[in-house]
Design an enzyme around this catalytic site. Structure first.
Site, PDB file in Angstrom:
ATOM      1  N   ASP A   1       0.845  -1.196   0.000  1.00  0.00           N
ATOM      2  CA  ASP A   1       0.000   0.000   0.000  1.00  0.00           C
ATOM      3  C   ASP A   1       0.878   1.243   0.000  1.00  0.00           C
ATOM      4  OD1 ASP A   1      -1.984   2.059   0.970  1.00  0.00           O
ATOM      5  OD2 ASP A   1      -3.242   0.279   1.156  1.00  0.00           O
TER       6      ASP A   1
ATOM      7  N   ASP B   1       3.895   1.592  -4.195  1.00  0.00           N
ATOM      8  CA  ASP B   1       2.916   2.226  -5.085  1.00  0.00           C
ATOM      9  C   ASP B   1       2.760   1.328  -6.309  1.00  0.00           C
ATOM     10  OD1 ASP B   1       1.775   3.965  -7.144  1.00  0.00           O
ATOM     11  OD2 ASP B   1       2.040   5.530  -5.630  1.00  0.00           O
ATOM     12  N   VAL B   2       1.521   0.950  -6.620  1.00  0.00           N
ATOM     13  CA  VAL B   2       1.315  -0.032  -7.703  1.00  0.00           C
ATOM     14  C   VAL B   2       1.637   0.533  -9.088  1.00  0.00           C
ATOM     15  CG1 VAL B   2      -0.357  -1.440  -6.445  1.00  0.00           C
ATOM     16  CG2 VAL B   2      -1.178   0.456  -7.894  1.00  0.00           C
TER      17      VAL B   2
ATOM     18  N   LEU C   1      -6.668  -4.266  -4.931  1.00  0.00           N
ATOM     19  CA  LEU C   1      -7.641  -3.316  -4.381  1.00  0.00           C
ATOM     20  C   LEU C   1      -7.093  -1.893  -4.357  1.00  0.00           C
ATOM     21  CD1 LEU C   1      -8.838  -6.072  -3.396  1.00  0.00           C
ATOM     22  CD2 LEU C   1      -9.557  -4.898  -1.320  1.00  0.00           C
TER      23      LEU C   1
ATOM     24  N   ALA D   1     -10.571  -5.470  -8.087  1.00  0.00           N
ATOM     25  CA  ALA D   1     -11.681  -4.779  -7.438  1.00  0.00           C
ATOM     26  C   ALA D   1     -12.219  -3.748  -8.415  1.00  0.00           C
ATOM     27  CB  ALA D   1     -11.212  -4.104  -6.147  1.00  0.00           C
TER      28      ALA D   1
ATOM     29  N   TYR E   1     -11.919   7.886 -12.284  1.00  0.00           N
ATOM     30  CA  TYR E   1     -12.169   6.634 -11.562  1.00  0.00           C
ATOM     31  C   TYR E   1     -12.884   5.640 -12.481  1.00  0.00           C
ATOM     32  CZ  TYR E   1     -13.861   3.634  -7.706  1.00  0.00           C
ATOM     33  OH  TYR E   1     -14.133   2.581  -6.863  1.00  0.00           O
TER      34      TYR E   1
ATOM     35  N   TYR F   1      -5.526  -9.794 -21.018  1.00  0.00           N
ATOM     36  CA  TYR F   1      -4.522 -10.733 -20.486  1.00  0.00           C
ATOM     37  C   TYR F   1      -5.094 -12.152 -20.436  1.00  0.00           C
ATOM     38  CZ  TYR F   1      -0.498  -7.848 -19.242  1.00  0.00           C
ATOM     39  OH  TYR F   1       0.634  -7.081 -19.306  1.00  0.00           O
TER      40      TYR F   1
ATOM     41  N   THR G   1     -20.106  -0.306  -0.429  1.00  0.00           N
ATOM     42  CA  THR G   1     -19.883  -1.166   0.734  1.00  0.00           C
ATOM     43  C   THR G   1     -19.510  -0.288   1.934  1.00  0.00           C
ATOM     44  OG1 THR G   1     -19.166  -2.941  -0.732  1.00  0.00           O
ATOM     45  CG2 THR G   1     -18.507  -3.125   1.565  1.00  0.00           C
TER      46      THR G   1
HETATM   47  P1  NAD Z   1      -9.790   2.918   0.419  1.00  0.00           P
HETATM   48  O1  NAD Z   1      -9.502   4.262  -0.140  1.00  0.00           O
HETATM   49  O2  NAD Z   1     -10.127   2.790   1.856  1.00  0.00           O
HETATM   50  O3  NAD Z   1      -8.607   1.905   0.112  1.00  0.00           O
HETATM   51  C1  NAD Z   1      -7.793   1.998  -1.021  1.00  0.00           C
HETATM   52  C2  NAD Z   1      -6.390   1.613  -0.619  1.00  0.00           C
HETATM   53  O4  NAD Z   1      -5.524   1.664  -1.769  1.00  0.00           O
HETATM   54  C3  NAD Z   1      -5.779   2.591   0.397  1.00  0.00           C
HETATM   55  O5  NAD Z   1      -5.132   1.881   1.434  1.00  0.00           O
HETATM   56  C4  NAD Z   1      -4.773   3.405  -0.412  1.00  0.00           C
HETATM   57  O6  NAD Z   1      -3.714   3.912   0.377  1.00  0.00           O
HETATM   58  C5  NAD Z   1      -4.335   2.368  -1.441  1.00  0.00           C
HETATM   59  N1  NAD Z   1      -3.807   2.955  -2.685  1.00  0.00           N
HETATM   60  C6  NAD Z   1      -4.361   3.938  -3.432  1.00  0.00           C
HETATM   61  N2  NAD Z   1      -3.578   4.193  -4.493  1.00  0.00           N
HETATM   62  C7  NAD Z   1      -2.524   3.340  -4.413  1.00  0.00           C
HETATM   63  C8  NAD Z   1      -1.379   3.130  -5.211  1.00  0.00           C
HETATM   64  N3  NAD Z   1      -1.132   3.862  -6.306  1.00  0.00           N
HETATM   65  N4  NAD Z   1      -0.493   2.185  -4.827  1.00  0.00           N
HETATM   66  C9  NAD Z   1      -0.690   1.438  -3.709  1.00  0.00           C
HETATM   67  N5  NAD Z   1      -1.765   1.611  -2.902  1.00  0.00           N
HETATM   68  C10 NAD Z   1      -2.673   2.548  -3.261  1.00  0.00           C
HETATM   69  O7  NAD Z   1     -11.000   2.319  -0.482  1.00  0.00           O
HETATM   70  P2  NAD Z   1     -11.821   0.979  -0.285  1.00  0.00           P
HETATM   71  O8  NAD Z   1     -13.234   1.346  -0.039  1.00  0.00           O
HETATM   72  O9  NAD Z   1     -11.149   0.082   0.648  1.00  0.00           O
HETATM   73  O10 NAD Z   1     -11.762   0.379  -1.766  1.00  0.00           O
HETATM   74  C11 NAD Z   1     -10.840  -0.663  -2.073  1.00  0.00           C
HETATM   75  C12 NAD Z   1     -11.018  -1.049  -3.539  1.00  0.00           C
HETATM   76  O11 NAD Z   1     -12.354  -1.494  -3.783  1.00  0.00           O
HETATM   77  C13 NAD Z   1     -10.731   0.091  -4.522  1.00  0.00           C
HETATM   78  O12 NAD Z   1     -10.072  -0.430  -5.645  1.00  0.00           O
HETATM   79  C14 NAD Z   1     -12.116   0.552  -4.887  1.00  0.00           C
HETATM   80  O13 NAD Z   1     -12.156   1.122  -6.184  1.00  0.00           O
HETATM   81  C15 NAD Z   1     -12.923  -0.740  -4.833  1.00  0.00           C
HETATM   82  N6  NAD Z   1     -14.346  -0.483  -4.563  1.00  0.00           N
HETATM   83  C16 NAD Z   1     -14.759  -0.119  -3.305  1.00  0.00           C
HETATM   84  C17 NAD Z   1     -16.103   0.139  -3.087  1.00  0.00           C
HETATM   85  C18 NAD Z   1     -16.631   0.518  -1.720  1.00  0.00           C
HETATM   86  O14 NAD Z   1     -17.817   0.813  -1.597  1.00  0.00           O
HETATM   87  N7  NAD Z   1     -15.851   0.502  -0.675  1.00  0.00           N
HETATM   88  C19 NAD Z   1     -17.019   0.065  -4.152  1.00  0.00           C
HETATM   89  C20 NAD Z   1     -16.535  -0.275  -5.413  1.00  0.00           C
HETATM   90  C21 NAD Z   1     -15.201  -0.571  -5.605  1.00  0.00           C
END
Ligand code: NAD
Ligand code: UDP
Length: 315
Positions: A33, A58-59, A73, A114, A145, A159, A175
């Site tokens: 993360d 960082d991804v 995620l 995700a 987004y 892929y 969620t």
């Molecule tokens: P969040 O913002 O709490 O978590 C995202 C995490 O990704 C964070 O820890 C952040 O620091 C990390 N991150 C962001 N950019 C990064 C990068 N470049 N490199 C490494 N780490 C990085 O959000 P969440 O609610 O936990 O969502 C997690 C995933 O699920 C996301 O991909 C989001 O798009 C997807 N999602 C979530 C929901 C929801 O309702 N929570 C709905 C649809 C999709």
């Protein structure tokens, strides 16, 4: 079998729940993360566990590790956060997917993406089925987004077709639950914290727009199930709770459940805010045998209790 699992975005809301679940199931977890919206405190309880490792990564850069499965995620999920640096948001979804797909290809391992209900944009089909191609404004403020996640899905499927990679794409709908960041601007933490503080509840627009909210534990069940599913299950699968509520109804429920004195204040509706959103989850039901059972009231009560504890800790 004990697996070593890479969870990118593992210090975020969903990621930290997933890491905890995988550790409880006896697996080794590598949580990567960049801590942009996540925090190490979200996985503090896992840090002492010998099966858990955190790496600051960082991804958008390549990652050289040896693992058995990947859950991708990493991406800010709250509109406030993903719009703060839209170019970075796109890079995270697109370059992040390329890097992690490359890793999965080298290791010949399954990879979960995700994805999101935002794939459908402001939908004209209701409830949304996976076969619906969506209606996204490519130049709007949510596009960084939405289009980033759409491009990531394309990469996953290319892929799969080109390199026979084992992919799993879940389209996650809204969620919520314990562990959400109170300041990330999403509707449930906003409303609960405003209500607990007896501050006005900020309703964007008229509050007639709808969403369908899934409690986090049930969503995590779905992520684990889709990863365990046979190789021919690629998704995309809608993952969410199909009970739809208006944001107005949500505000009323939060006020009632907190016993708050809060009033409602109306604020402008942000650009491209989807009018209605509700998943058709027939595919997830038949493929994974999964469907959420926790009612919004029950889930809200557990989330309210979490924020009450957080407020008490901060005092
Ligand atoms: P969040 O913002 O709490 O978590 C995202 C995490 O990704 C964070 O820890 C952040 O620091 C990390 N991150 C962001 N950019 C990064 C990068 N470049 N490199 C490494 N780490 C990085 O959000 P969440 O609610 O936990 O969502 C997690 C995933 O699920 C996301 O991909 C989001 O798009 C997807 N999602 C979530 C929901 C929801 O309702 N929570 C709905 C649809 C999709
Ligand atoms: N919303 C609101 N008040 C808030 C935060 C959000 O009325 O304080 C609305 C927002 O406009 C949207 C819905 O609640 O219609 C869900 O917003 P959120 O940011 O949680 O998620 P998303 O729009 O990505 O579904």
């Amino acid at each position: 079998m004990v697996k070593k699992v890479l969870v990118t975005g593992g210090a975020g809301f969903l990621g930290s729940h997933l890491c905890r679940r995988l550790i409880m199931d006896g697996h080794k977890v590598l949580c990567a993360d960049n801590l942009s919206t996540g925090a190490q405190k979200n996985v503090a309880d896992l840090q002492q566990h010998t099966n858990f490792e955190f790496i600051h990564h960082d991804v958008t850069s390549a990652l050289h590790v040896e693992v058995d499965e990947i859950y991708n995620l990493a991406c800010p999920a709250s509109p406030r956060h993903y719009q703060a640096d839209p170019v970075k948001t796109l890079k995270t979804s697109v370059q992040g997917a390329i890097n992690l797909l490359g890793l999965a290809k080298r290791l010949n391992i399954p990879i979960f993406q995700a994805s999101t209900s935002e794939i459908y944009g402001d939908p004209l089909v209701h409830p949304q089925q996976e076969s619906y191609w969506g209606r996204v404004n490519a130049t709007g403020i949510r596009a960084c987004y939405d289009e980033g996640k759409r491009c990531a899905e394309t990469l996953f499927f290319d892929y799969h077709r080109q390199h026979q990679l084992r992919i799993k794409v879940g389209r996650i709908f809204n969620t919520y639950g314990p562990g959400m960041d109170s300041a990330d601007g999403r509707v449930i933490p906003n409303f609960i914290n405003q209500a607990l503080d007896n501050q006005p509840i900020t309703l964007y627009g008229q509050g007639t727009q709808t969403r369908s909210f899934c409690f986090v534990d049930e969503l995590i069940d779905a992520l684990v199930l889709i990863m365990q599913s046979p190789d021919d299950v690629t998704g995309p699968l809608n993952l969410g709770n199909p009970v739809e509520v208006s944001i107005n109804e949500l505000a009323q429920k939060v006020i009632k459940l907190t016993g708050s004195k809060s009033t409602i204040v109306y604020r402008p509706l942000p650009g491209d805010d989807p009018v209605q959103r509700c998943p058709d989850i027939e595919l997830a039901k038949t493929t994974l045998g999964w469907s959420p059972k926790i009612s919004l009231e029950k889930g809200l009560i557990r989330t309210i209790e979490y924020f009450e504890r957080e407020i008490a800790k901060a005092r």
